[in-house]
Design a protein around this motif. Structure first.
Motif, PDB file in Angstrom:
ATOM      1  N   ALA A 143       0.828  -1.198   0.000  1.00 11.33           N
ATOM      2  CA  ALA A 143       0.000   0.000   0.000  1.00 11.33           C
ATOM      3  C   ALA A 143       0.868   1.256   0.000  1.00 11.33           C
ATOM      4  N   VAL A 144       1.922   1.230   0.792  1.00 13.60           N
ATOM      5  CA  VAL A 144       2.813   2.396   0.848  1.00 13.60           C
ATOM      6  C   VAL A 144       3.476   2.590  -0.515  1.00 13.60           C
ATOM      7  N   GLY A 145       3.911   1.489  -1.130  1.00 13.09           N
ATOM      8  CA  GLY A 145       4.522   1.574  -2.454  1.00 13.09           C
ATOM      9  C   GLY A 145       3.551   2.140  -3.479  1.00 13.09           C
ATOM     10  N   HIS A 146       2.302   1.736  -3.387  1.00 16.56           N
ATOM     11  CA  HIS A 146       1.282   2.242  -4.310  1.00 16.56           C
ATOM     12  C   HIS A 146       1.139   3.760  -4.157  1.00 16.56           C
ATOM     13  N   HIS A 147       1.074   4.225  -2.926  1.00 20.00           N
ATOM     14  CA  HIS A 147       0.925   5.661  -2.694  1.00 20.00           C
ATOM     15  C   HIS A 147       2.163   6.432  -3.170  1.00 20.00           C
ATOM     16  N   ALA A 148       3.341   5.888  -2.912  1.00 22.74           N
ATOM     17  CA  ALA A 148       4.569   6.552  -3.374  1.00 22.74           C
ATOM     18  C   ALA A 148       4.616   6.588  -4.904  1.00 22.74           C
ATOM     19  N   THR A 149       4.143   5.529  -5.540  1.00 16.79           N
ATOM     20  CA  THR A 149       4.085   5.504  -7.009  1.00 16.79           C
ATOM     21  C   THR A 149       3.137   6.584  -7.517  1.00 16.79           C
ATOM     22  N   LEU A 150       1.990   6.716  -6.871  1.00 15.92           N
ATOM     23  CA  LEU A 150       1.036   7.760  -7.276  1.00 15.92           C
ATOM     24  C   LEU A 150       1.631   9.150  -7.108  1.00 15.92           C
ATOM     25  N   ILE A 151       2.387   9.359  -6.039  1.00 15.16           N
ATOM     26  CA  ILE A 151       3.050  10.656  -5.843  1.00 15.16           C
ATOM     27  C   ILE A 151       4.015  10.911  -7.002  1.00 15.16           C
ATOM     28  N   ALA A 152       4.804   9.908  -7.357  1.00 11.78           N
ATOM     29  CA  ALA A 152       5.766  10.066  -8.452  1.00 11.78           C
ATOM     30  C   ALA A 152       5.063  10.349  -9.773  1.00 11.78           C
ATOM     31  N   VAL A 153       3.963   9.644 -10.038  1.00  8.41           N
ATOM     32  CA  VAL A 153       3.222   9.844 -11.292  1.00  8.41           C
ATOM     33  C   VAL A 153       2.614  11.237 -11.343  1.00  8.41           C
ATOM     34  N   GLU A 154       1.997  11.660 -10.257  1.00  7.65           N
ATOM     35  CA  GLU A 154       1.383  12.987 -10.243  1.00  7.65           C
ATOM     36  C   GLU A 154       2.439  14.091 -10.340  1.00  7.65           C
ATOM     37  N   ALA A 155       3.577  13.899  -9.705  1.00  8.09           N
ATOM     38  CA  ALA A 155       4.650  14.884  -9.803  1.00  8.09           C
ATOM     39  C   ALA A 155       5.172  14.964 -11.236  1.00  8.09           C
ATOM     40  N   ALA A 156       5.288  13.817 -11.907  1.00  9.05           N
ATOM     41  CA  ALA A 156       5.735  13.819 -13.307  1.00  9.05           C
ATOM     42  C   ALA A 156       4.727  14.543 -14.195  1.00  9.05           C
ATOM     43  N   ALA A 157       3.451  14.315 -13.941  1.00  6.14           N
ATOM     44  CA  ALA A 157       2.412  15.001 -14.720  1.00  6.14           C
ATOM     45  C   ALA A 157       2.468  16.504 -14.482  1.00  6.14           C
ATOM     46  N   LEU A 158       2.663  16.901 -13.247  1.00  8.82           N
ATOM     47  CA  LEU A 158       2.771  18.325 -12.938  1.00  8.82           C
ATOM     48  C   LEU A 158       3.996  18.929 -13.622  1.00  8.82           C
ATOM     49  N   ALA A 159       5.129  18.227 -13.572  1.00 10.72           N
ATOM     50  CA  ALA A 159       6.351  18.731 -14.218  1.00 10.72           C
ATOM     51  C   ALA A 159       6.149  18.884 -15.720  1.00 10.72           C
ATOM     52  N   ALA A 160       5.386  17.983 -16.320  1.00  6.83           N
ATOM     53  CA  ALA A 160       5.167  18.025 -17.770  1.00  6.83           C
ATOM     54  C   ALA A 160       4.203  19.126 -18.187  1.00  6.83           C
ATOM     55  N   THR A 161       3.309  19.525 -17.304  1.00  3.79           N
ATOM     56  CA  THR A 161       2.279  20.489 -17.687  1.00  3.79           C
ATOM     57  C   THR A 161       2.463  21.890 -17.101  1.00  3.79           C
ATOM     58  N   ALA A 162       3.306  22.005 -16.103  1.00  2.00           N
ATOM     59  CA  ALA A 162       3.488  23.304 -15.450  1.00  2.00           C
ATOM     60  C   ALA A 162       4.142  24.308 -16.402  1.00  2.00           C
ATOM     61  N   LYS A 163       3.729  25.530 -16.299  1.00  2.00           N
ATOM     62  CA  LYS A 163       4.294  26.594 -17.132  1.00  2.00           C
ATOM     63  C   LYS A 163       5.433  27.320 -16.414  1.00  2.00           C
ATOM     64  N   GLU A 164       5.349  27.398 -15.089  1.00  2.00           N
ATOM     65  CA  GLU A 164       6.366  28.116 -14.323  1.00  2.00           C
ATOM     66  C   GLU A 164       7.585  27.202 -14.107  1.00  2.00           C
ATOM     67  N   GLU A 187       9.817  27.258 -11.797  1.00  2.00           N
ATOM     68  CA  GLU A 187       9.981  26.858 -10.403  1.00  2.00           C
ATOM     69  C   GLU A 187       9.089  25.662 -10.067  1.00  2.00           C
ATOM     70  N   THR A 188       7.886  25.669 -10.611  1.00  2.00           N
ATOM     71  CA  THR A 188       6.958  24.562 -10.365  1.00  2.00           C
ATOM     72  C   THR A 188       7.487  23.277 -11.004  1.00  2.00           C
ATOM     73  N   LYS A 189       7.996  23.386 -12.226  1.00  2.00           N
ATOM     74  CA  LYS A 189       8.577  22.211 -12.900  1.00  2.00           C
ATOM     75  C   LYS A 189       9.717  21.621 -12.088  1.00  2.00           C
ATOM     76  N   VAL A 190      10.615  22.476 -11.614  1.00  2.00           N
ATOM     77  CA  VAL A 190      11.765  22.008 -10.836  1.00  2.00           C
ATOM     78  C   VAL A 190      11.303  21.346  -9.546  1.00  2.00           C
ATOM     79  N   ALA A 191      10.348  21.968  -8.861  1.00  2.00           N
ATOM     80  CA  ALA A 191       9.843  21.382  -7.612  1.00  2.00           C
ATOM     81  C   ALA A 191       9.170  20.039  -7.876  1.00  2.00           C
ATOM     82  N   ALA A 192       8.387  19.939  -8.926  1.00  2.00           N
ATOM     83  CA  ALA A 192       7.704  18.684  -9.258  1.00  2.00           C
ATOM     84  C   ALA A 192       8.718  17.595  -9.603  1.00  2.00           C
ATOM     85  N   GLN A 193       9.754  17.952 -10.342  1.00  2.00           N
ATOM     86  CA  GLN A 193      10.797  16.971 -10.671  1.00  2.00           C
ATOM     87  C   GLN A 193      11.521  16.500  -9.409  1.00  2.00           C
TER      88      GLN A 193
END
Length: 175
Positions: A1-22, A24-30
């Motif tokens: 379960a913990v691995g699943h949640h950590a995977t979701l965090i990584a996936v959502e952060a990657a999506a944010l990094a790919a779509t963010a315009k700023e 600073e946001t891209k760097v933080a998401a990465q």
């Protein structure tokens, strides 16, 4: 379960990094994605240590693994020469690689024939798993991060070997 949640965090952060315009946001998401992936790697390493021992499986357990897959409906065959005794780390790596390859075959080529071959020469032990092609579409999954292939390669390297993976023009997938 913990691995699943950590995977979701990584996936959502990657999506944010790919779509963010700023920037600073891209760097933080990465950075968040990187930290989530590092946490997953540390967790896998810790769990791998916790799972060592009598339930780890080794080279001599490959025939039973194939039998269980066959009993579950997988069309699978095994050619296994008389192989020499190997170090426990090598036997465990082989078992886990075969197990992961069978899991991948069931997931990505359901119903396709699978052939496992284990052979030895004086200087080399080779394990080959071939699967496919299939006319059945693969089961859609949300976990397509190729961690299985990475894990197999890491196990092979840690045991002193190497892993080759290829998809042929005929639709066959070989590990």
């Amino acid at each position: 379960a913990v691995g699943h949640h950590a995977t979701l965090i990584a996936v959502e952060a990657a999506a944010l990094a790919a779509t963010a315009k700023e920037p600073e946001t891209k760097v933080a998401a990465q950075r968040i994605r990187s930290q989530a992936k590092a946490s997953l790697a540390e967790m896998r390493a810790a769990l791998g240590l916790a799972n060592e021992g009598e339930n780890a499986g080794d080279l001599t357990d490959v025939p039973a693994l194939v039998t269980r897959a066959r009993e579950s409906g997988m069309p699978i065959s095994l050619d296994m020469d008389d192989v020499p005794a190997v170090r426990p780390t090598v036997g465990q790596a082989i078992f886990r690689i075969v197990r992961e390859a069978l899991t991948n075959a069931a997931k990505h080529a359901p119903g396709a024939p699978v052939h496992v071959m284990v052979s030895a020469t004086e200087s080399e032990l080779a394990v080959t798993i071939r699967s496919g092609p299939t006319s059945t579409p693969p089961t859609p999954t949300s976990d397509s991060g190729r961690q299985g292939l990475t894990g197999m390669a890491d196990r092979a390297t840690a045991a002193g070997g190497h892993l080759d993976v290829a998809r042929g023009a005929d639709g066959m997938f070989t590990v």
